[in-house]
Design a protein around this motif. Sequence first.
Motif, PDB file in Angstrom:
ATOM      1  N   LEU A 236       0.808  -1.214   0.000  1.00  0.00           N
ATOM      2  CA  LEU A 236       0.000   0.000   0.000  1.00  0.00           C
ATOM      3  C   LEU A 236       0.845   1.270   0.000  1.00  0.00           C
ATOM      4  O   LEU A 236       0.290   2.373  -0.117  1.00  0.00           O
ATOM      5  N   SER A 237       2.162   1.151   0.116  1.00  0.00           N
ATOM      6  CA  SER A 237       3.025   2.339   0.084  1.00  0.00           C
ATOM      7  C   SER A 237       3.070   2.905  -1.337  1.00  0.00           C
ATOM      8  O   SER A 237       2.944   2.163  -2.327  1.00  0.00           O
ATOM      9  N   PRO A 238       3.252   4.202  -1.489  1.00  0.00           N
ATOM     10  CA  PRO A 238       3.194   4.823  -2.823  1.00  0.00           C
ATOM     11  C   PRO A 238       4.281   4.356  -3.790  1.00  0.00           C
ATOM     12  O   PRO A 238       4.089   4.384  -5.009  1.00  0.00           O
ATOM     13  N   GLU A 239       5.411   3.916  -3.294  1.00  0.00           N
ATOM     14  CA  GLU A 239       6.512   3.537  -4.178  1.00  0.00           C
ATOM     15  C   GLU A 239       6.260   2.213  -4.912  1.00  0.00           C
ATOM     16  O   GLU A 239       6.943   1.922  -5.897  1.00  0.00           O
ATOM     17  N   VAL A 240       5.299   1.429  -4.456  1.00  0.00           N
ATOM     18  CA  VAL A 240       5.002   0.141  -5.093  1.00  0.00           C
ATOM     19  C   VAL A 240       3.938   0.367  -6.174  1.00  0.00           C
ATOM     20  O   VAL A 240       2.750   0.575  -5.870  1.00  0.00           O
ATOM     21  N   ARG A 241       4.341   0.357  -7.433  1.00  0.00           N
ATOM     22  CA  ARG A 241       3.384   0.502  -8.539  1.00  0.00           C
ATOM     23  C   ARG A 241       2.705  -0.838  -8.851  1.00  0.00           C
ATOM     24  O   ARG A 241       1.516  -0.905  -9.082  1.00  0.00           O
ATOM     25  N   ASN A 242       3.491  -1.898  -8.923  1.00  0.00           N
ATOM     26  CA  ASN A 242       2.976  -3.259  -9.106  1.00  0.00           C
ATOM     27  C   ASN A 242       3.966  -4.214  -8.455  1.00  0.00           C
ATOM     28  O   ASN A 242       5.136  -3.869  -8.262  1.00  0.00           O
ATOM     29  N   ALA A 243       3.490  -5.394  -8.123  1.00  0.00           N
ATOM     30  CA  ALA A 243       4.339  -6.305  -7.363  1.00  0.00           C
ATOM     31  C   ALA A 243       4.053  -7.744  -7.768  1.00  0.00           C
ATOM     32  O   ALA A 243       2.914  -8.121  -8.052  1.00  0.00           O
ATOM     33  N   GLN A 280      -3.407 -17.138 -18.194  1.00  0.00           N
ATOM     34  CA  GLN A 280      -3.217 -16.085 -19.192  1.00  0.00           C
ATOM     35  C   GLN A 280      -4.057 -14.855 -18.857  1.00  0.00           C
ATOM     36  O   GLN A 280      -3.619 -13.720 -19.052  1.00  0.00           O
ATOM     37  N   GLN A 281      -5.280 -15.083 -18.354  1.00  0.00           N
ATOM     38  CA  GLN A 281      -6.134 -13.951 -18.004  1.00  0.00           C
ATOM     39  C   GLN A 281      -5.549 -13.172 -16.833  1.00  0.00           C
ATOM     40  O   GLN A 281      -5.540 -11.930 -16.833  1.00  0.00           O
ATOM     41  N   ALA A 282      -5.056 -13.885 -15.814  1.00  0.00           N
ATOM     42  CA  ALA A 282      -4.446 -13.203 -14.668  1.00  0.00           C
ATOM     43  C   ALA A 282      -3.213 -12.410 -15.088  1.00  0.00           C
ATOM     44  O   ALA A 282      -3.000 -11.269 -14.639  1.00  0.00           O
ATOM     45  N   LEU A 283      -2.393 -13.012 -15.958  1.00  0.00           N
ATOM     46  CA  LEU A 283      -1.197 -12.314 -16.423  1.00  0.00           C
ATOM     47  C   LEU A 283      -1.564 -11.094 -17.279  1.00  0.00           C
ATOM     48  O   LEU A 283      -0.930 -10.032 -17.171  1.00  0.00           O
ATOM     49  N   ALA A 284      -2.590 -11.228 -18.106  1.00  0.00           N
ATOM     50  CA  ALA A 284      -3.020 -10.093 -18.929  1.00  0.00           C
ATOM     51  C   ALA A 284      -3.567  -8.958 -18.058  1.00  0.00           C
ATOM     52  O   ALA A 284      -3.285  -7.777 -18.311  1.00  0.00           O
ATOM     53  N   ASP A 285      -4.345  -9.309 -17.037  1.00  0.00           N
ATOM     54  CA  ASP A 285      -4.868  -8.271 -16.132  1.00  0.00           C
ATOM     55  C   ASP A 285      -3.735  -7.589 -15.367  1.00  0.00           C
ATOM     56  O   ASP A 285      -3.785  -6.376 -15.097  1.00  0.00           O
ATOM     57  N   PHE A 286      -2.705  -8.367 -15.025  1.00  0.00           N
ATOM     58  CA  PHE A 286      -1.575  -7.781 -14.294  1.00  0.00           C
ATOM     59  C   PHE A 286      -0.786  -6.828 -15.190  1.00  0.00           C
ATOM     60  O   PHE A 286      -0.378  -5.741 -14.759  1.00  0.00           O
ATOM     61  N   LYS A 287      -0.565  -7.217 -16.439  1.00  0.00           N
ATOM     62  CA  LYS A 287       0.173  -6.348 -17.350  1.00  0.00           C
ATOM     63  C   LYS A 287      -0.610  -5.088 -17.696  1.00  0.00           C
ATOM     64  O   LYS A 287      -0.023  -4.021 -17.903  1.00  0.00           O
ATOM     65  N   SER A 288      -1.933  -5.218 -17.778  1.00  0.00           N
ATOM     66  CA  SER A 288      -2.759  -4.050 -18.130  1.00  0.00           C
ATOM     67  C   SER A 288      -3.000  -3.118 -16.950  1.00  0.00           C
ATOM     68  O   SER A 288      -3.487  -1.998 -17.140  1.00  0.00           O
ATOM     69  N   GLY A 289      -2.692  -3.554 -15.736  1.00  0.00           N
ATOM     70  CA  GLY A 289      -2.880  -2.712 -14.565  1.00  0.00           C
ATOM     71  C   GLY A 289      -4.176  -2.947 -13.824  1.00  0.00           C
ATOM     72  O   GLY A 289      -4.419  -2.296 -12.795  1.00  0.00           O
ATOM     73  N   LYS A 290      -5.039  -3.864 -14.305  1.00  0.00           N
ATOM     74  CA  LYS A 290      -6.270  -4.143 -13.579  1.00  0.00           C
ATOM     75  C   LYS A 290      -5.993  -4.821 -12.240  1.00  0.00           C
ATOM     76  O   LYS A 290      -6.749  -4.672 -11.292  1.00  0.00           O
ATOM     77  N   VAL A 291      -4.927  -5.590 -12.197  1.00  0.00           N
ATOM     78  CA  VAL A 291      -4.507  -6.266 -10.974  1.00  0.00           C
ATOM     79  C   VAL A 291      -3.142  -5.708 -10.579  1.00  0.00           C
ATOM     80  O   VAL A 291      -2.218  -5.667 -11.392  1.00  0.00           O
ATOM     81  N   LYS A 292      -3.022  -5.280  -9.312  1.00  0.00           N
ATOM     82  CA  LYS A 292      -1.786  -4.666  -8.846  1.00  0.00           C
ATOM     83  C   LYS A 292      -0.771  -5.715  -8.397  1.00  0.00           C
ATOM     84  O   LYS A 292       0.440  -5.512  -8.555  1.00  0.00           O
ATOM     85  N   VAL A 293      -1.248  -6.810  -7.837  1.00  0.00           N
ATOM     86  CA  VAL A 293      -0.366  -7.822  -7.260  1.00  0.00           C
ATOM     87  C   VAL A 293      -0.666  -9.165  -7.909  1.00  0.00           C
ATOM     88  O   VAL A 293      -1.836  -9.577  -8.002  1.00  0.00           O
ATOM     89  N   LEU A 294       0.365  -9.856  -8.342  1.00  0.00           N
ATOM     90  CA  LEU A 294       0.260 -11.205  -8.881  1.00  0.00           C
ATOM     91  C   LEU A 294       1.021 -12.140  -7.950  1.00  0.00           C
ATOM     92  O   LEU A 294       2.239 -11.987  -7.781  1.00  0.00           O
ATOM     93  N   VAL A 295       0.304 -13.070  -7.332  1.00  0.00           N
ATOM     94  CA  VAL A 295       0.905 -14.025  -6.403  1.00  0.00           C
ATOM     95  C   VAL A 295       1.163 -15.313  -7.162  1.00  0.00           C
ATOM     96  O   VAL A 295       0.240 -15.890  -7.760  1.00  0.00           O
TER      97      VAL A 295
END
Length: 590
Positions: A236-243, A280-295
């Motif tokens: 939740l810190s501002p420096e983390v854009r995606n993780a 593939q859907q999870a990875l696509a959402d992560f690359k597009s920015g819909k999902v911030k964190v990919l576990v």
Amino acid sequence: MTFQELGLKAPILKALTEQGYERPSPIQEKAIPPALAGRDVLGCAQTGTGKTCAFAAPILQRLSARRAKGIRALILTPTRELALQIQENILAYSRHLHLRSAVIFGGVGQNPQVEQLKKGVDILVATPGRLGDLYNQKFVDLSRLEVFVLDEADRMLDMGFIHDVRRILGWLPEKKQTLFFSATMPPEVQGLVDSLLVNPVKVAVDPVSSPVEVIDQRLYYVDRGNKTKLLATLILSPEVRNALVFTRTKHGANKVAGDLVKAGIAAAAIHGNKSQTARQQALADFKSGKVKVLVATDIAARGLDIEELSHVFNYNLPDVPETYVHRIGRTGRAGHGGTAVSFCDINEKEELKEIQKLLGKPIPVVEEHPWPMEVFEPLPKDKKGRTVNPEDAEARAAAKEKRRQRDAANKAAAAERKAKTAQKAAPVESPAPVPEKPEKKRPKRGVRNSATLEEALVATAPARPAPPEPHFGEFHRPDPLASEVIMDATARLLAPRKLARPQTEGRRAKELPGQQAPQQEKTNRKERRGQGKKQTPPPPAPAPMPKNGRKKRGGRGHSGRPPEVVLRTNGQKDSTEQPSLMKPYYLSDD
């Protein structure tokens, strides 16, 4: 050095410029020239250093030099994500060339991939499992192969694909160019190199298994129960854009993703139990920015090429030190900066020690954070000396419960199908008929019982149909089954027939001996009518025999003349000349 100085052709240089490539990376600068010369190449480089372009550009230039049919280049990768990434890069690099490429991997239906192979492919990117399936089904022909690329060879060993790779090598032509890339060189991989490559050019970039220097590494000591809280706070810190967060188990990936979603953070899990479509859907959402964190588990440690990934979190430290390098290599790709954060509890001290030994230096520790380590007593070990990890026990319990639910659902579905089948097969039972009460016979009103036997017989006798009334002014057709009609027809059938032939014009009928002419016969008939019916005419005289003593036949003789006319002499009428031959009998006065 520039790409022009490497000897690449104009269409490839144009595509690289459109992709934003300005200068070649160290692995590209060292690997492209010998690959263009047709030499075998052994590349030792970590992920994110530009290996894909190092082997893709020479392949495109070699195949574009002449046209040929069949699969001419095969690129074998360990994971589906890496295969898709390589295919995307090849499509980008070959946009100005007339070459066709395709990617095949498991987890999805094979029919679309088979249809693409049937259309013709020059470059094939594949994972070992699906390649073996399609090869055994005769959909893949590798007899015309010119270039073979084995990418992430050490990862193939880690995932248990080394035996599949050896079997695939037996399908390839003996004469070919081989490009071999691996981040580490364990003994098994070194043995594969010795048996596969012929006088290779060795290209090494950075020490083996050393992380990219530009990555900022941090270490947090935290208890196992507080890792999720610390992770949510840092994300939740501002420096983390995606993780990108790495866990050790699939159950752990699902649990961490669920806890982050509860904390209001958009997260998704990706691991081996997920279908290829879901991954593939999870990875696509992560690359597009819909999902911030990919576990993810270690299956995604390689092959994920995500531009400008800011942070990588090691929720659990890996058991193999080299895996740590692959994980943090997801950030800081192509020279860009990034941050790698690792959590360590009391039971992961041994793994941390091995990682720092591999790196050659300690990882900087962050001391001040809300959940410092408070448990300093390690967990007990089993009989084999392995730590009894509660996370592993939770994963096994979750997997067992999932199997139990799946088995229960399968049993319920099977019972339901069996019940439906039995219901369809069973005969439909009709309800038992209700016995009807016999009705009492009541005498009809106005009907009197018969007094005598004769009267009863007359009353019960069947009524005879009335004779049909004559129809006047209409055509009356007699009944063909009436006795009179039958007798008349029989008489007509048995009556002798007159064998007469129409006399030809200009010729007279010849009179045979003992017979009379037609005019004389008419006169005799009139005389017989006047004398009365009781007179009987004399019988006809027999016809004389011909000279040869043979009777003439009824048909044409040997002379070809038609038979002569035989006339009646007894004055009897033919059946066609009178209304009925039986008329004197049933109309007689007797």
